[in-house]
Design an enzyme around this catalytic site. Structure first.
Site, PDB file in Angstrom:
ATOM      1  N   GLY A 298       6.510   2.374   9.715  1.00 10.35           N
ATOM      2  CA  GLY A 298       5.408   2.499  10.542  1.00 10.35           C
ATOM      3  C   GLY A 298       4.381   2.843   9.642  1.00 10.35           C
ATOM      4  N   ARG A 299       4.131   2.178   8.484  1.00 16.33           N
ATOM      5  CA  ARG A 299       2.922   2.288   7.378  1.00 16.33           C
ATOM      6  C   ARG A 299       2.023   1.610   8.014  1.00 16.33           C
ATOM      7  NH1 ARG A 299       4.313   2.353   1.357  1.00 16.33           N
ATOM      8  NH2 ARG A 299       6.225   3.576   2.141  1.00 16.33           N
ATOM      9  N   SER A 300       2.074   0.610   8.649  1.00 16.05           N
ATOM     10  CA  SER A 300       1.071  -0.204   9.322  1.00 16.05           C
ATOM     11  C   SER A 300       0.130   0.448  10.096  1.00 16.05           C
ATOM     12  CB  SER A 300       1.338  -1.552   9.721  1.00 16.05           C
ATOM     13  OG  SER A 300       2.389  -1.415  10.718  1.00 16.05           O
TER      14      SER A 300
ATOM     15  N   TYR B  62       0.744  -0.971   0.078  1.00 19.50           N
ATOM     16  CA  TYR B  62      -0.092  -0.021  -0.027  1.00 19.50           C
ATOM     17  C   TYR B  62       0.804   1.321  -0.187  1.00 19.50           C
ATOM     18  CZ  TYR B  62      -4.104  -2.770   1.630  1.00 19.50           C
ATOM     19  OH  TYR B  62      -5.186  -3.637   1.292  1.00 19.50           O
TER      20      TYR B  62
ATOM     21  N   ALA C 271       4.802   6.064  10.481  1.00 24.23           N
ATOM     22  CA  ALA C 271       5.975   6.614   9.395  1.00 24.23           C
ATOM     23  C   ALA C 271       5.776   6.105   8.191  1.00 24.23           C
ATOM     24  CB  ALA C 271       7.314   6.239  10.263  1.00 24.23           C
TER      25      ALA C 271
END
Lengths: 548, 112
Positions: free
Chosen positions: A271-273, A235, A267
């Site tokens: 830290g996209r999740s 994503y 982030a």
């Protein structure tokens, strides 16, 4: 032309007229980076080459609209070793260092060729060429010019709908429709390169709506299998209203809730999740407020298209917050695709080769996104090798006459069920692959539920009456996205661990016993099997990492 | 999404018809040679901005909204200086050719 000697015997042939019936040694499907490198390599090797693009060779695909960094590393042993090691753990220890070495070498040569052809690489303050990135429109305009200069026949706006195969099952061409001129086309070829890109499920990620997995479906219908399809849940961050899924600059972003509170751990990298979890229930805002002010001009010059949405709606992304979303890039920024059986980028089917995002990028990425840089290097390298391999295959095959038949199934077959409603099927597939709670954060329950629904859709699609010629492209796109989703989730279900970009909430840890690759294939019945991963380059280090 | 083709700027060269990867445009019929093409399949637009990049007349405008049509007027696009702005940024317009080699990505990447 449908009654030409050797014309396909499949009765569904009558639904398409062949207004353009060509003969070639090598047919390349797809005109993005991989397809153009393949076509140039094939033509340079002496093959009569045709390139058919669903859209326009030069603007189609993820690269032309965007631009990419390049996995371009000087041939310095220490730099090369560091470049390989940097991805080892991220990729879940599945990459193959022999392939990495070859791709680094080939990419270095290809980028040098781009410079020789006049690509305007920037110079740094010391006057040195810097070759670590390319601008999409510029790169792909140049590649189209080189394809033409190589003597390749380009068919624009000519999506392929299915492959042609001979009596022995070898791939011998493809057939499709002419979107602008009307009617159908067929090219008889001694070898075919699938360079149709990955599958982003019409998510409107930048440049990705051309990429619906068409080549994966066609190849599977001819008997090819795939690998790494569990690594398909990429994503990308984009402004909530827009299409520009370029993520590099978000490393300087802070991410906040509506009330301005910083979201802990959010982030772009690592830290996209966290962003996905918050987005599931409330909006997330970003602002590029962590960049040194003197970098802002460089950012504009590096990524002019990143700033288009902001400049056009009057947002200063350095000082003003804007809502963001995550758009699914599926296998485009994932790593799964057609399985290659050798270093010539051949698939399991004679006469069929694969390159770029249509092929698995596990050899250099393992299970973690290739992002721009690795996928760009892979497109240049695998395209080159697939083009050469296809030309060699064509030369070895000779000129014997072959009876051909059409290999296309869903939407093109002779079923008696209701014809496929392309829009409805597309929306149904999107409803299974877009949601973060199914695809990003995977569980046995979520995957099984989705697969039950997707399998039912496939059963209907496989038994559907043939679609009308006007509708056939959309129908085949929908069928390809459906097939891709089933390969993704069947693989994801089989990998009961978290490795690379594949995350299982119910199996959150990496399982050392599953350091293997997953082959997936089949249409009516999807089957998954494990095969050994490449030897680990550093067995002692591997044990230490796995034990940690 | 593609919003408009300025009928005064467009010379009817139909390059956008040829290069749009999603086949959004439709050339004007034979009698209307030189006329602007139609935005025939607007909802197929993937908001990639490449029609703008390839338009030699700076006649097209793509709004950044990927899902909705904004209905922005040509005068507003012109007043904001947005016609041709992407071409200038990537160095495809006269007077801006230096931007072709202005890519500063190397300064943004961690050293290898």
């Amino acid at each position: 032309m449908a009654n030409a000697p050797g014309a396909p015997a499949n009765p569904s042939a009558s639904s398409l007229e062949f207004d353009a019936h060509l003969e070639a040694d090598v047919l390349v499907l797809g005109g993005g980076p991989a397809g153009t490198w393949a076509a140039i390599a094939a033509a340079t090797a002496g093959a009569r080459t045709v390139l058919a693009d669903k859209g326009f060779c030069g603007t189609s695909g993820a690269t032309a609209a965007s631009g990419t960094t390049l996995w371009y590393v000087d041939p310095d042993p220490a730099k090369r070793a560091a470049a390989k090691a940097a991805r080892e753990g991220l990729g879940g220890h599945l990459a193959d260092h022999g392939w990495m070495d070859r791709v680094l070498d080939r990419t270095h040569a290809a980028v040098g060729q781009l410079a020789d052809w006049g690509y305007p690489f920037p110079r740094d303050a010391d006057g040195r060429d810097r070759r670590v990135s390319v601008q999409g429109p510029e790169y792909m305009r140049l590649m189209r010019r080189r394809v033409k200069q190589a003597g390749v026949t380009i068919l624009d706006h000519c999506p392929a709908l299915e492959l042609l195969v001979d009596d022995g099952g070898a791939v011998a061409g493809a057939a499709g429709v002419r979107r602008q001129k009307g009617g159908g086309w067929a090219v008889r070829a001694k070898a075919v390169v699938i360079a149709t890109g990955g599958c982003a499920f019409l998510s409107k990620a930048l440049g990705c709506n051309v990429l619906t997995g068409d080549g994966l479906l066609m190849a599977a219908e001819a008997g090819a299998d795939l690998s790494g399809m569990e690594f398909s849940n990429a994503y990308a961050i984009a402004p909530a209203f827009g299409s520009v899924t370029k993520t590099l600059l978000y490393q300087w972003a802070s991410f906040t809730r509506a009330d301005g509170a910083v979201i802990p751990g959010a982030a772009s990298k690592g830290g996209r999740s966290v962003i996905a979890r918050v987005l599931a229930t409330e909006p997330v805002y970003a602002r590029l407020d962590r960049a040194e002010p003197e970098l802002s001009a460089a950012m504009r010059q590096a990524q002019p298209n990143f700033f288009l949405p902001f400049d056009r709606v009057g947002i200063d992304p350095f000082t003003q917050r804007f809502p963001v979303t995550l758009r699914l890039e599926g296998t485009v920024r994932g790593t799964g695709g057609l399985r290659l059986v050798n270093e010539r980028c051949a698939t399991a089917v004679p006469g069929l080769f694969a390159a770029g995002d249509a092929a698995t990028r596990e050899p250099i990425c393992g299970g973690f996104t290739g992002g721009g840089s690795h996928n760009a290097a892979w497109a240049m390298s695998s395209g080159h090798w697939a083009g050469q391999g296809a030309a060699d295959h064509a030369r070895a095959l000779g000129n014997g006459a072959r009876a051909l038949r059409r290999a296309g199934g869903a939407g093109l077959g002779e079923g008696r069920g209701a014809a496929i409603d392309a829009g409805a099927l597309t929306r149904a597939v999107q409803a299974e692959v877009f949601p973060y709670h199914i695809n990003y954060f995977r569980t046995e329950e979520g995957l099984t539920g989705a697969l039950t629904r997707l399998d039912r859709l496939w059963s209907d699609a496989a038994g559907a009456a043939p679609s009308s010629a006007d509708d056939s492209l959309r129908v085949r796109e929908a069928a390809a996205m459906l097939a891709t989703a089933r390969w993704m989730y069947r693989s994801a279900l089989a990998r009961t661990e978290s490795r690379g970009m594949h995350r299982r909430l119910d199996h959150a840890a990496l399982d050392p016993a599953q350091r293997h690759l997953l082959t997936v294939g089949g249409l009516d019945e999807v089957h998954v099997s494990a095969r050994p991963a490449p030897l680990h380059p550093d067995p002692v280090g591997a044990k230490r990492e796995l034990a940690a | 999404m593609i919003e408009l083709i300025s009928p005064t700027r467009c010379t009817g060269c139909n390059i956008c018809v040829a290069i749009c990867p999603m086949d959004v445009f439709q050339a004007a019929s034979g009698q209307a040679k030189g006329a602007a093409p139609a935005i025939a399949r607007q909802s197929d637009c993937q908001t990639c901005f490449l029609c703008e990049a390839h338009c030699p007349d700076d006649a097209l405008y793509v709004a950044p909204d990927a899902e909705t049509v904004t209905g922005i007027a040509e005068e507003a696009v012109a007043a904001a200086g947005l016609f041709g702005s992407y071409r200038r940024a990537i160095g495809w317009s006269d007077g801006h050719r230096d931007n072709r080699s202005a890519d500063q990505t190397f300064r943004l990447l961690a050293p290898h």
